[in-house]
Design a protein around this motif. Structure first.
Motif, mmCIF file in Angstrom:
data_model
loop_
_atom_site.group_PDB
_atom_site.id
_atom_site.type_symbol
_atom_site.label_atom_id
_atom_site.label_comp_id
_atom_site.label_asym_id
_atom_site.label_seq_id
_atom_site.Cartn_x
_atom_site.Cartn_y
_atom_site.Cartn_z
ATOM 1 N N ILE A 1 -4.928 -1.435 4.626
ATOM 2 C CA ILE A 1 -6.268 -1.229 4.053
ATOM 3 C C ILE A 1 -6.520 0.256 3.810
ATOM 4 N N ILE A 2 -6.249 1.093 4.787
ATOM 5 C CA ILE A 2 -6.548 2.519 4.663
ATOM 6 C C ILE A 2 -5.703 3.169 3.577
ATOM 7 N N ALA B 1 -4.714 -3.111 -0.361
ATOM 8 C CA ALA B 1 -5.974 -3.120 0.388
ATOM 9 C C ALA B 1 -6.557 -4.531 0.454
ATOM 10 N N THR C 1 -5.879 3.952 -4.131
ATOM 11 C CA THR C 1 -6.722 3.479 -5.232
ATOM 12 C C THR C 1 -7.719 4.558 -5.656
ATOM 13 N N SER D 1 0.825 -1.211 0.000
ATOM 14 C CA SER D 1 0.000 0.000 0.000
ATOM 15 C C SER D 1 0.854 1.254 0.000
ATOM 16 N N GLY E 1 -4.617 -6.533 2.864
ATOM 17 C CA GLY E 1 -4.963 -6.126 4.225
ATOM 18 C C GLY E 1 -6.236 -6.796 4.715
ATOM 19 N N HIS E 2 -7.240 -6.869 3.846
ATOM 20 C CA HIS E 2 -8.488 -7.545 4.231
ATOM 21 C C HIS E 2 -8.245 -9.044 4.477
ATOM 22 N N THR F 1 -4.588 -2.895 9.145
ATOM 23 C CA THR F 1 -5.462 -1.722 9.048
ATOM 24 C C THR F 1 -4.783 -0.603 8.276
ATOM 25 N N GLY G 1 -4.071 1.728 1.168
ATOM 26 C CA GLY G 1 -4.355 1.113 -0.130
ATOM 27 C C GLY G 1 -5.608 1.681 -0.780
ATOM 28 N N TRP G 2 -6.680 1.821 0.006
ATOM 29 C CA TRP G 2 -7.914 2.366 -0.575
ATOM 30 C C TRP G 2 -7.764 3.841 -0.920
#
Length: 172
Positions: free
Chosen positions: A135-136, A110, A142, A89, A113-114, A132, A138-139
């Motif tokens: 995920i944050i 992301a 994106t 990420s 991460g999930h 976490t 990465g999104w």
């Protein structure tokens, strides 16, 4: 050392406070040779002194080899997929510098991460913060990459619909 009885007629019903309460003997500190004493000329004739005795060690048992484990229990092992999610990420966020298109790598971070959060819940591993963060970041990378891609596509569509005759008049 004894103390005189207190004045005023008061007496301690429990007895002398300097005496031990139970029948247990009070252990004395082991004594050794005085390091500041002058050398003894007759020391060679005396037998060697025995090792000091530990008064707290029960007889017949070997001395303990170490202390039992105190403190906090060891931390659970960190999930490797969570670390990979965060690293990928961050690479996706750094890829935003390439016209924003490198941010698509953040989608992979992301997703990793999930997946790692699911593994952490199932196995009880550590690394929830790494997952976490992956995920944050990465999104976010994106979404920025998506906006940059839309902006680039709109720009090229606008550029393709320009009248080429305007460019020809300015060059002559």
């Amino acid at each position: 050392m004894t103390y005189p009885p207190p004045s005023g007629g008061w007496s301690n019903p429990a007895g002398d406070p300097t005496l031990p309460v139970s029948g247990q003997p009070i252990p004395a500190q082991p004594t050794g040779r005085d390091p500041y004493a002058p050398p003894d000329p007759y020391a060679a004739a005396m037998p060697p002194q025995a090792a000091p005795v530990d008064p707290y060690q029960p007889h017949g048992y070997p001395p303990p080899t170490g202390y039992p484990g105190y403190g906090y229990p060891p931390a659970p092992q960190t999930n490797g997929l969570a670390i990979a999610a965060m690293v990928v990420s961050i690479l996706g966020a750094l890829g935003l510098c390439g016209y924003g298109l490198g941010g698509w790598i953040g989608l992979i971070g992301a997703i990793l991460g999930h997946m790692s959060r699911k593994q952490i819940r199932e196995k009880g591993e550590g690394g929830e913060g790494f997952a976490t963060a992956g995920i944050i970041v990465g999104w976010i990378a994106t979404v920025i990459a998506l906006l940059a891609t839309i902006a680039i596509v709109v720009f090229f569509v606008w550029l393709a619909n320009q009248d080429p005759s305007e460019y020809d008049r300015s060059t002559y």
